[in-house]
Design a protein around this motif. Structure first.
Motif: not given
Length: 150
Positions: A96-104
């Motif tokens: 989780f980041f500001k205005d961004m989510v990374i899914v692996m």
């Protein structure tokens, strides 16, 4: 003075719980979108994909091609270059980041007749980057690669 200290300590220790709950709700939302994306690819649903992807989506595709516009991706879907007889996605890690989510995670796919590797069951690793733009989460970057067999 003691009531102020007690209040401060309660707020201090409740912050990680509240933050974690916020991430949990966001995780559920993004996981639902991520799985909807997989379902839309499997079904060849260009309309659903159009809604899920950002206009400037960029994909590092398992066919060793970088596709950097939505129109090209949708054309590949509609023409059957990207088509599967089975498609299962397993999200494993959320960042989780500001205005961004990374899914692996991992995927198991079987390309359909006419697509590269048709009929072969392939295992892949993937990374999807979802960004919040104008209060809407969109798939903005995707990388998927086939896992080499031993």
């Amino acid at each position: 003075m003691k009531p102020y200290i007690l209040t401060f300590l309660m707020l201090l220790f409740s912050y990680p719980v509240a933050f974690g709950q916020g991430n949990n709700a966001l995780k559920q939302k993004i996981e639902k979108l991520d799985l909807a994306h997989a379902e839309a690819i499997y079904k060849g649903d260009a309309i659903a994909l159009d809604k899920l992807m950002d206009q400037e989506v960029t994909v590092n595709h398992p066919t060793n091609k970088i596709v950097n516009e939505k129109a090209e991706l949708l054309r590949l879907i509609k023409s059957g270059v990207i088509r599967y007889t089975s498609f299962k996605r397993y999200p494993e890690k959320f960042l989780f980041f500001k205005d961004m989510v990374i899914v692996m995670g991992s995927e198991e796919v079987t390309p359909a007749k006419g697509a590269p590797n048709a009929g072969k069951k392939l295992k892949r690793r993937y990374t999807n980057v979802w960004m919040n733009k104008n209060d809407s989460w969109k798939l903005t970057v995707r990388h998927a690669n086939n896992v080499c067999s031993d």
